[in-house]
Every structure is written in C-alpha cells, then in structure tokens.
Design an enzyme around this catalytic site. Structure first.
Site, PDB file in Angstrom:
ATOM      1  N   ASP A 133       0.958  -1.282  -0.050  1.00 41.62           N
ATOM      2  CA  ASP A 133       0.051   0.039   0.169  1.00 41.62           C
ATOM      3  C   ASP A 133       0.953   1.251  -0.016  1.00 41.62           C
ATOM      4  OD1 ASP A 133      -2.662  -1.340  -0.082  1.00 41.62           O
ATOM      5  OD2 ASP A 133      -2.682  -0.999   2.111  1.00 41.62           O
ATOM      6  N   ARG A 184      -1.162  -0.763  -8.750  1.00 43.32           N
ATOM      7  CA  ARG A 184      -2.513  -0.360  -8.121  1.00 43.32           C
ATOM      8  C   ARG A 184      -2.637   0.966  -8.399  1.00 43.32           C
ATOM      9  NH1 ARG A 184      -3.945  -0.761  -2.398  1.00 43.32           N
ATOM     10  NH2 ARG A 184      -4.425  -2.934  -2.633  1.00 43.32           N
ATOM     11  N   THR A 226     -10.798   2.513  -7.998  1.00 40.33           N
ATOM     12  CA  THR A 226     -11.603   3.891  -7.810  1.00 40.33           C
ATOM     13  C   THR A 226     -12.987   3.139  -7.685  1.00 40.33           C
ATOM     14  OG1 THR A 226     -12.139   5.871  -8.818  1.00 40.33           O
ATOM     15  CG2 THR A 226     -11.827   3.965 -10.377  1.00 40.33           C
TER      16      THR A 226
HETATM   17  P1  FDA Z   1     -13.787   9.753  -5.372  1.00 43.05           P
HETATM   18  O1  FDA Z   1     -13.353  10.085  -4.061  1.00 43.05           O
HETATM   19  O2  FDA Z   1     -13.742  10.942  -6.503  1.00 43.05           O
HETATM   20  O3  FDA Z   1     -15.158   9.208  -5.270  1.00 43.05           O
HETATM   21  C1  FDA Z   1     -16.171   8.584  -6.548  1.00 43.05           C
HETATM   22  C2  FDA Z   1     -17.422   8.336  -6.203  1.00 43.05           C
HETATM   23  O4  FDA Z   1     -17.132   7.004  -5.274  1.00 43.05           O
HETATM   24  C3  FDA Z   1     -17.934   9.209  -4.973  1.00 43.05           C
HETATM   25  O5  FDA Z   1     -18.892  10.102  -5.749  1.00 43.05           O
HETATM   26  C4  FDA Z   1     -18.774   8.078  -4.211  1.00 43.05           C
HETATM   27  O6  FDA Z   1     -20.162   7.801  -4.671  1.00 43.05           O
HETATM   28  C5  FDA Z   1     -18.127   7.045  -4.165  1.00 43.05           C
HETATM   29  N1  FDA Z   1     -17.134   6.976  -2.761  1.00 43.05           N
HETATM   30  C6  FDA Z   1     -15.869   7.050  -2.914  1.00 43.05           C
HETATM   31  N2  FDA Z   1     -15.253   6.920  -1.585  1.00 43.05           N
HETATM   32  C7  FDA Z   1     -16.295   6.586  -0.883  1.00 43.05           C
HETATM   33  C8  FDA Z   1     -16.542   6.183   0.721  1.00 43.05           C
HETATM   34  N3  FDA Z   1     -15.618   6.229   1.434  1.00 43.05           N
HETATM   35  N4  FDA Z   1     -17.874   5.940   0.714  1.00 43.05           N
HETATM   36  C9  FDA Z   1     -18.748   6.161   0.052  1.00 43.05           C
HETATM   37  N5  FDA Z   1     -18.674   6.104  -1.397  1.00 43.05           N
HETATM   38  C10 FDA Z   1     -17.337   6.482  -1.723  1.00 43.05           C
HETATM   39  N6  FDA Z   1      -5.080   5.215  -1.077  1.00 43.05           N
HETATM   40  C11 FDA Z   1      -3.934   5.684  -0.805  1.00 43.05           C
HETATM   41  O7  FDA Z   1      -3.728   6.667  -0.538  1.00 43.05           O
HETATM   42  N7  FDA Z   1      -3.193   4.554  -0.720  1.00 43.05           N
HETATM   43  C12 FDA Z   1      -3.530   3.454  -1.206  1.00 43.05           C
HETATM   44  O8  FDA Z   1      -2.710   2.419  -0.817  1.00 43.05           O
HETATM   45  C13 FDA Z   1      -4.770   3.119  -1.310  1.00 43.05           C
HETATM   46  N8  FDA Z   1      -5.282   1.591  -1.726  1.00 43.05           N
HETATM   47  C14 FDA Z   1      -6.636   1.690  -2.073  1.00 43.05           C
HETATM   48  C15 FDA Z   1      -6.965   0.351  -2.462  1.00 43.05           C
HETATM   49  C16 FDA Z   1      -8.422   0.357  -3.071  1.00 43.05           C
HETATM   50  C17 FDA Z   1      -8.735  -1.222  -3.562  1.00 43.05           C
HETATM   51  C18 FDA Z   1      -8.912   1.420  -3.188  1.00 43.05           C
HETATM   52  C19 FDA Z   1     -10.499   1.427  -4.146  1.00 43.05           C
HETATM   53  C20 FDA Z   1      -8.737   2.683  -2.724  1.00 43.05           C
HETATM   54  C21 FDA Z   1      -7.463   2.792  -2.084  1.00 43.05           C
HETATM   55  N9  FDA Z   1      -7.057   3.846  -1.761  1.00 43.05           N
HETATM   56  C22 FDA Z   1      -5.803   4.272  -1.478  1.00 43.05           C
HETATM   57  C23 FDA Z   1      -7.854   5.318  -1.572  1.00 43.05           C
HETATM   58  C24 FDA Z   1      -8.018   6.186  -2.762  1.00 43.05           C
HETATM   59  O9  FDA Z   1      -6.696   6.732  -2.931  1.00 43.05           O
HETATM   60  C25 FDA Z   1      -9.046   7.025  -2.756  1.00 43.05           C
HETATM   61  O10 FDA Z   1      -8.863   7.893  -1.436  1.00 43.05           O
HETATM   62  C26 FDA Z   1     -10.588   6.270  -2.658  1.00 43.05           C
HETATM   63  O11 FDA Z   1     -10.533   5.221  -3.475  1.00 43.05           O
HETATM   64  C27 FDA Z   1     -11.798   7.342  -3.058  1.00 43.05           C
HETATM   65  O12 FDA Z   1     -11.168   7.605  -4.277  1.00 43.05           O
HETATM   66  P2  FDA Z   1     -12.345   7.271  -5.669  1.00 43.05           P
HETATM   67  O13 FDA Z   1     -11.111   6.960  -6.687  1.00 43.05           O
HETATM   68  O14 FDA Z   1     -13.234   6.457  -5.241  1.00 43.05           O
HETATM   69  O15 FDA Z   1     -12.977   8.588  -6.246  1.00 43.05           O
END
Ligand code: FDA
Length: 307
Positions: A133, A184, A226
């Site tokens: 991570d 990732r 994401t």
């Molecule tokens: P964004 O935040 O723009 O959200 C898009 C949409 O997704 C939102 O409108 C909402 O609908 C939904 N959504 C997102 N988060 C939500 C929540 N918590 N609750 C409910 N709905 C939500 N980061 C990092 O810094 N180091 C790492 O090693 C990892 N590892 C990791 C693994 C995996 C499998 C995932 C999916 C994510 C990570 N992350 C991470 C976290 C990542 O950096 C990020 O903060 C979150 O995925 C939220 O970003 P989105 O890409 O979902 O987009």
C-alpha cells in the site's frame, strides 16, 4: 478538494479522538460498514462471501506507523498467519501491507527483513501476491526505494500503489511499466500540500486518466482502484477501443463502498477485487473513508450526538 476533507483528515491523526471513537460502541458500529471485523476468521469469512459473488479479494490487516520493533514483528507474524489461513481456506485472496506497520519508521533493515518474510511465505503459498500500500507523500520515495530493492533481489510476487494526486506519479507509472511491475492506481487518500499534489479534483482525475491509459496499454495487469463511475466507464471504453481484453486488468474497490457497482462489473465479465480490511486498529482507516465522503461523517457524527 471538499472543504471538509482537510479537517476530517486532520482528525484522523488525533490521538484523543482516536481513543474516544475506538472504545465507543457507536464507533465500532460505524467501522463495521468498512471493516470486515477484528479477527482473521472475520477476514476469511468476508473473503469467502466476496468470492461467492465473483469478487477477488485483497486482505489488509489494519495498523500503521508502529513505533517499536516488537509491534513491527507482531504485525509481520499476523501476516504470516493470515497467509497460512488464506491457503488453508482456499479463498481467492492476496494481501495488502503497509510498510509503516512493519517498521519503516524505525529502521530500513527491520522493515526489509519483515517484508521479506511475508513475501517468502506468500511465495510458498502458490505465489500469492503481496501489494505494498502507499501512505502519505513523506513515505513515497522510501516505499518505492524499498520496493526496488525487493524487486532486484528477485521478489516478483509484489507490486506498488501509485496515487494520481501526486505530481510525480506519471513518471513513477512509466518506471513501473518499463520494469513490468503490477501497479494499483488510486487517487490518494492523505492530506498533501500543493508542493507535491494537485489540489483540484479535475486535475487529479485527469492525471488518473493519463496514468490509467498508460498502464492499460503497456502495464502488467494494473489494478484500477476507484469508485468513480466516470473513470470506470472511461477504462471500459478505452479497453474496447484498444482491444485490451478484460483479463489484462482488474477494477478494485473498497469493502463496503459501491457494492452495487462491484456486482455489476462482475456480471459484465470484468475482474473486480475488493479490498477487505480487518483488525482493531481501524480508526485512521475509518476517518480516511469519512473524508472521502463527508456525508458518511455527518451521518455517523449525528449517531454519536443521539447516543
Ligand atoms: P472519489 O473520491 O472521487 O469518489 C468517487 C465516488 O465514489 C463518490 O462520488 C462516491 O459515490 C464513491 N465513494 C468514494 N469513496 C467513498 C466512501 N468512502 N464511501 C462511500 N462512497 C464513496 N489510497 C492511498 O492513498 N493508498 C492506498 O494504498 C490506497 N489503496 C486503495 C485500494 C483500493 C482497492 C481502493 C479502492 C482505494 C485505495 N485508496 C488508497 C483510496 C483512494 O486513494 C481514494 O481515496 C478512494 O478510493 C476514493 O477515491 P475514488 O477513486 O473512489 O474517487
């Protein structure tokens, strides 16, 4: 960035609030939505349930920034046992590890010794993959440097996480593409200054697209992490336009977030991996999930006041 993201991320570092929330039954209830439970058995059960609906899994034992050698060794032992349990249960799961849990803040030698033990045990169990991570930007270079050393020493059952909010990430993606490393790609979950990271969501998303296209076209089985449907739809169209089969990449999402979308993508024939955290050190993880969606924070805060 949402105006609430920064204060919530700051609270994720508060020791006082951590103590209060972690020991409060309502805090536990809130964590339950994003965390599979506190034990390895909970984690394996969650993996089994996820597998039943066609999801692959990455199990994460919660814990970060250990500050004693004993804690770092304890965290390592937890992963060794977890890898044994994954093999025993026959679930389709790999593991995700934070180097700060293994002693990255204490000394490099200890951290490398610990991660090597995990990589070796994982390799003995059918070459299980171990994802490193990525944490805050003060760790980025050190984490990648430890990764490079592991790779040079022949540990190829591991890969990195790169965050599209960092300016440096397009260059890091290129390095990993050239080396054939599994990446990732996520947006990034920590509080970062404008000296190192894009502040605007549009910039973070544009960089995500740029890095994702490179990884999809030239990378080694990227994990597109994401929940952003626009980015996911872009990935699907890009794959079709460039004859990139669904076996060449996977979508990754967090346990408890957008389960509907996870199932829909599985039904459409895509590989989807759920990131499933477990353990008692869930406070900073929970707060990062709150910061991503302040509506979650308000809902849970209102429960505290009612209680
Ligand atoms: P964004 O935040 O723009 O959200 C898009 C949409 O997704 C939102 O409108 C909402 O609908 C939904 N959504 C997102 N988060 C939500 C929540 N918590 N609750 C409910 N709905 C939500 N980061 C990092 O810094 N180091 C790492 O090693 C990892 N590892 C990791 C693994 C995996 C499998 C995932 C999916 C994510 C990570 N992350 C991470 C976290 C990542 O950096 C990020 O903060 C979150 O995925 C939220 O970003 P989105 O890409 O979902 O987009």
């Amino acid at each position: 960035m949402s105006v609430l993201k920064e204060p919530i991320l700051k609270l994720s570092q508060s020791k006082e609030l951590r103590g209060f929330v972690s020991t409060n039954p309502l805090g536990r209830k809130a964590a339950h939505r994003f965390v599979a439970g506190e034990t390895q058995t909970d984690a394996i059960n969650a993996a089994r349930e996820a597998n039943k609906i066609g999801l692959k899994v990455s199990l994460d034992h919660l814990g970060e920034n250990t500050n004693s050698e004993a804690e770092a060794r304890h965290a390592t032992e937890e992963y060794l046992e977890l890898l044994d349990k994954i093999a025993e249960a026959g679930v389709d799961a790999n593991v995700s590890v934070k180097l700060t849990a293994l002693g990255q803040d204490i000394n490099r030698g200890l951290c490398i010794e610990n991660i090597c033990k995990i990589l070796e045990r994982a390799d003995q169990h059918n070459h299980t993959f171990v994802r490193l991570d990525m944490e805050g930007s003060s760790y980025t270079e050190n984490t990648l440097d430890i990764f490079r050393q592991l790779w040079r020493e022949g540990h190829h059952n591991t890969g990195v996480v790169l965050q599209s909010y960092l300016y440096r990430t397009a260059t890091d993606v290129q390095e990993m593409v050239d080396t054939g490393v599994r990446v990732r790609l996520c947006k990034g979950a920590y509080l970062e200054p404008p000296t190192v990271a894009f502040a605007e969501k549009t910039e973070v998303d544009e960089n995500y697209v740029r890095c994702m296209e490179n990884l999809m076209l030239h990378g080694n089985y990227p994990g597109l992490a994401t929940h952003d449907e626009e980015l996911i739809n872009h990935a699907i169209s890009y794959a079709k336009e460039n004859n990139i089969g669904p076996e060449r990449f996977e979508f990754q999402m967090l346990y408890g977030v957008r389960r509907d979308l996870q199932k829909k993508l599985v039904a459409e024939g895509y590989n989807v991996r759920a990131y499933v955290p477990y353990g008692s050190e869930w406070y900073p993880y929970l707060m990062r999930r709150m910061a991503e969606r302040p509506a979650n924070f308000f809902f849970i805060a209102s429960q505290f006041f009612k209680g």
